[in-house]
Design a protein around this motif. Structure first.
Motif, mmCIF file in Angstrom:
data_model
loop_
_atom_site.group_PDB
_atom_site.id
_atom_site.type_symbol
_atom_site.label_atom_id
_atom_site.label_comp_id
_atom_site.label_asym_id
_atom_site.label_seq_id
_atom_site.Cartn_x
_atom_site.Cartn_y
_atom_site.Cartn_z
ATOM 1 N N VAL A 103 17.671 0.113 8.286
ATOM 2 C CA VAL A 103 16.974 -1.209 8.654
ATOM 3 C C VAL A 103 15.696 -1.090 8.796
ATOM 4 C CG1 VAL A 103 18.846 -2.360 9.788
ATOM 5 C CG2 VAL A 103 17.637 -0.615 10.877
ATOM 6 N N SER A 104 15.121 -0.024 8.003
ATOM 7 C CA SER A 104 13.512 0.084 8.120
ATOM 8 C C SER A 104 12.740 -1.163 7.193
ATOM 9 C CB SER A 104 13.189 1.539 7.588
ATOM 10 O OG SER A 104 13.774 1.805 6.262
ATOM 11 N N PHE A 117 0.900 -1.386 0.064
ATOM 12 C CA PHE A 117 -0.023 -0.101 -0.163
ATOM 13 C C PHE A 117 0.737 1.379 -0.033
ATOM 14 C CE2 PHE A 117 0.809 0.723 4.464
ATOM 15 C CZ PHE A 117 0.993 -0.688 4.922
ATOM 16 N N ARG A 118 0.210 2.216 -0.592
ATOM 17 C CA ARG A 118 0.904 3.625 -0.602
ATOM 18 C C ARG A 118 -0.036 4.764 -0.563
ATOM 19 N NH1 ARG A 118 5.842 4.073 -3.253
ATOM 20 N NH2 ARG A 118 5.390 6.202 -3.766
ATOM 21 N N SER A 119 0.518 5.676 -0.187
ATOM 22 C CA SER A 119 -0.563 6.647 0.318
ATOM 23 C C SER A 119 -0.834 7.630 -0.958
ATOM 24 C CB SER A 119 -0.122 7.900 1.227
ATOM 25 O OG SER A 119 0.096 6.783 2.444
ATOM 26 N N ASP A 120 0.009 7.510 -1.926
ATOM 27 C CA ASP A 120 -0.219 8.175 -3.234
ATOM 28 C C ASP A 120 -0.825 7.431 -4.194
ATOM 29 O OD1 ASP A 120 1.781 6.609 -4.510
ATOM 30 O OD2 ASP A 120 3.290 8.183 -3.980
ATOM 31 N N LEU A 141 3.982 10.488 3.727
ATOM 32 C CA LEU A 141 4.752 9.558 2.905
ATOM 33 C C LEU A 141 5.740 10.179 2.408
ATOM 34 C CD1 LEU A 141 4.477 6.555 1.956
ATOM 35 C CD2 LEU A 141 3.740 7.439 -0.180
ATOM 36 N N GLU A 142 5.661 11.390 1.634
ATOM 37 C CA GLU A 142 6.740 12.041 1.090
ATOM 38 C C GLU A 142 8.054 12.315 2.101
ATOM 39 O OE1 GLU A 142 7.434 16.418 -1.080
ATOM 40 O OE2 GLU A 142 5.275 15.715 -0.656
ATOM 41 N N GLU A 143 7.706 12.681 3.411
ATOM 42 C CA GLU A 143 8.689 12.783 4.418
ATOM 43 C C GLU A 143 9.244 11.435 4.496
ATOM 44 O OE1 GLU A 143 9.025 13.331 9.155
ATOM 45 O OE2 GLU A 143 7.379 14.114 8.068
ATOM 46 N N ALA A 144 8.615 10.380 4.539
ATOM 47 C CA ALA A 144 9.164 9.103 5.129
ATOM 48 C C ALA A 144 9.925 8.519 3.936
ATOM 49 C CB ALA A 144 8.010 7.844 5.091
ATOM 50 N N LEU A 189 2.929 2.571 6.123
ATOM 51 C CA LEU A 189 3.829 1.955 5.299
ATOM 52 C C LEU A 189 5.454 1.732 5.978
ATOM 53 C CD1 LEU A 189 4.585 2.104 1.356
ATOM 54 C CD2 LEU A 189 6.645 2.005 3.130
ATOM 55 N N PHE A 190 5.800 2.674 6.358
ATOM 56 C CA PHE A 190 6.902 2.801 7.313
ATOM 57 C C PHE A 190 6.828 1.963 8.461
ATOM 58 C CE2 PHE A 190 10.291 4.304 10.069
ATOM 59 C CZ PHE A 190 11.368 4.400 9.356
#
Length: 598
Positions: free
Chosen positions: A346-347, A178-181, A432-435, A368-369
């Motif tokens: 390691v994320s 899954f993505r937020s965009d 998400l952009e920040e992540a 996601l992260f």
């Protein structure tokens, strides 16, 4: 085309990790064999396998690659991974089963000793035609690891389409589909639902809930810490708030960053608690390790220093996606050292199976992260192992922790709503952009923070496990906190639940024996202290007032009388000062009264 288990294993050596050696045990993990059987039966050109982090996607993919090479369906393999470290990790895993991948390939003909290459998405983005030319010359299987990264930018997605469009077979893998965009992910099928929204469609899904039932992954115990935070805004105002109490988005962000400031008391207390938890876990898992996921390099260095002061031992520090950092992760993986501190290495995907305790010390707040970060701790090596992750009491994080078993798909279309809800995904898109920025890069943003962290303290808040919440608040170092930190590291999932219930019952019984004036913390079990946002609290108050209004007409009593009666029966302050848990109790009570009058 049909096959047997024996031919499937043609290239697999007994040394391959994470599965029973062929000839000494019966088969792959059930999900791996199931996905393999489905693939072999259907022979698709594109196949998307969604398996929870830690379930063994690499083993499945390399087993399939071995089968396709052995049956001459393909002549070479290309693996695409998100990072340099993962690219090398794939090459090492493949080498152990007799598939030789060149992780250093840059251009030109590939040496005859290799069966293919391992490359990053960024590498494909730079020279897509180089990889297309290779794939056009020989029948190729392309393995796209963590395929959602192909949607990170339009250029990466376009490069993957250009490079791998001629591939004979494409296997896409992800643990978090899954993505937020709304960037479409290459080679993924999207199907339109009854609501007109297109969602990604996986060919085989193996979620965390199933993996937990099968004993493939560890159950995760989340230990959440609250505390008072004090900071100064740009305007010079000093603000104070308690983690977990309803507040505006800006205040949540600032309180969260204040908690993570290594100069306050919150981080040292949480690291001390996590180290105590690690000591308990190591009684059952002697080589268990712990990891702090930090927000930036400066914080990571400061946390490593704190760990040395707390434990007397040096922590492994991983700051960037470079060869030296990969080696440090590799060395830590094979050592008996207790602690590692990392910014983002390691994320996702990095395999250190002995990691069993984590501290989530970053403000990245996308599902996601979070799922990928928690995935670092869930890989099970034997039955009964548990994972423990320490978090700040932030509504969004506790929401993610409570939804570990929810399966998500990538939504390609976003529903449009009127008014202020026109884009309900805007905040998450921004997050998400920040992540997905290089979290270890110095962007200069740190100098422009809208506040200055002044002071913080820590309070043990609650334990989240299997969607339920346990525990009353306790001071660091108290017997009550130790009861939760001392849960054995080797337990079956149902034993964890039973033990948490016993610990909470003991806390409640102890609390009842103490005089009320000795209570300096909110002495309510976690289930009666729901963590909600400022907006959710306003909604609860609105719901209570609506129900009271309806009950006025039904009972003939004035509003004030009903509110007073609710306070008398349920306890607590006036509605404007009541907690979410108190308001929910009143809502339940007024609904009960209304039902009786019918």
């Amino acid at each position: 085309m049909s096959t047997t288990a024996a031919s499937t294993s043609h290239h697999l050596s007994p040394a391959f990790p994470g599965r029973a050696p062929w000839g000494t045990a019966s088969k792959l993990r059930a999900w791996q064999q199931g996905a393999l059987d489905k693939y072999i039966q259907e022979q698709p050109r594109d196949f998307l396998a969604v398996a929870t982090p830690g379930a063994g996607k690499t083993t499945f993919a390399l087993t399939l690659a071995s089968w396709l090479l052995h049956h001459h369906v393909v002549q070479q393999v290309t693996v695409v991974a998100p990072t340099e470290h993962l690219k090398k990790q794939w090459a090492e895993a493949a080498a152990r089963i007799g598939i030789k991948l060149d992780p250093e390939y840059s251009a030109g003909p590939l040496s005859r000793e290799y069966h293919g290459i391992a490359v990053t998405y960024a590498g494909v983005g730079v020279r897509p035609m180089l990889h297309r030319n290779r794939i056009e010359q020989r029948k190729t299987l392309v393995i796209l690891d963590e395929i959602h990264h192909a949607g990170d930018s339009r250029s990466w997605g376009e490069a993957c389409l250009e490079a791998f469009e001629p591939a004979t077979r494409r296997l896409a893998l992800t643990g978090t589909p899954f993505r937020s965009d709304t960037n479409p992910i290459p080679f993924v099928t999207y199907e339109e639902g009854n609501d007109g929204i297109r969602r990604s469609s996986a060919d085989y899904t193996y979620g965390y809930g199933n993996a937990l039932s099968d004993g493939v992954v560890r159950p995760v115990i989340f230990l959440s810490y609250s505390g008072n935070m004090r900071w100064r805004t740009k305007a010079g105002d000093e603000l104070e708030a308690r983690l977990g109490e309803p507040m505006t988005k800006d205040a949540v962000s600032q309180a969260w960053r204040t908690a993570l400031d290594p100069r306050g008391d919150w981080m040292p207390n949480v690291l001390r608690a996590a180290d105590q938890r690690l000591s308990e876990v190591r009684k059952g898992i002697p080589d268990a390790g712990a990891l702090v996921i930090a927000a930036d390099q400066d914080s990571a260095r400061a946390y490593a220093k704190l760990i040395r002061e707390i434990t007397g031992s040096k922590a492994t520090l991983v700051l960037s996606d470079e060869a030296a950092a990969s080696q440090r992760i590799e060395d830590f993986s094979h050592s008996d050292d207790r602690w590692m501190v990392a910014v983002r290495m390691v994320s996702e995907g990095v395999d250190v199976p002995r990691l069993a305790v984590g501290v989530y010390a970053t403000t990245i707040s996308t599902p996601l992260f979070f799922a990928q970060a928690v995935g670092r701790f869930v890989r099970s090596r034997r039955r009964g192992e548990t994972a423990s992750v320490f978090l700040p009491t932030i509504p969004m994080l506790l929401g993610f922790a409570g939804e570990m078993e929810v399966e998500r798909d990538h939504v390609l279309d976003k529903p449009k709503k009127d008014g202020e809800e026109e884009n309900p995904y805007a905040e998450e898109e921004k997050l998400l952009e920040e992540a997905e920025k290089q979290q270890d890069e110095d962007t200069g943003d740190q100098d422009q923070l809208p506040f200055e962290a002044l002071e913080s303290d820590a309070v043990f808040d609650r334990v989240l496990y299997d969607g339920a919440e346990f525990g009353m608040q306790a001071h660091p170092g108290s017997d009550e906190e130790q009861d939760y930190l001392g849960i054995p590291g080797l337990l079956e999932p149902d034993q964890v639940q039973m033990l948490l219930q016993k610990r909470q019952a003991k806390q409640i019984a102890h609390s009842r024996k103490k005089p009320d004036e000795e209570a300096d913390l909110l002495e309510l079990p976690a289930e009666r202290r729901p963590v909600v946002t400022h907006k959710e609290l306003l909604e609860l108050r609105k719901q209570l007032n609506t129900l009271v209004g309806a009950y006025v007409h039904q009972s003939g009593k004035p509003h004030g009388v009903i509110h007073t009666e609710l306070r008398r029966v349920c306890g607590g302050p006036p509605s404007a000062e009541a907690t979410a848990g108190q308001i929910r109790e009143r809502i339940k009570k007024v609904q009960e009264w209304a039902t009786r009058m019918r």
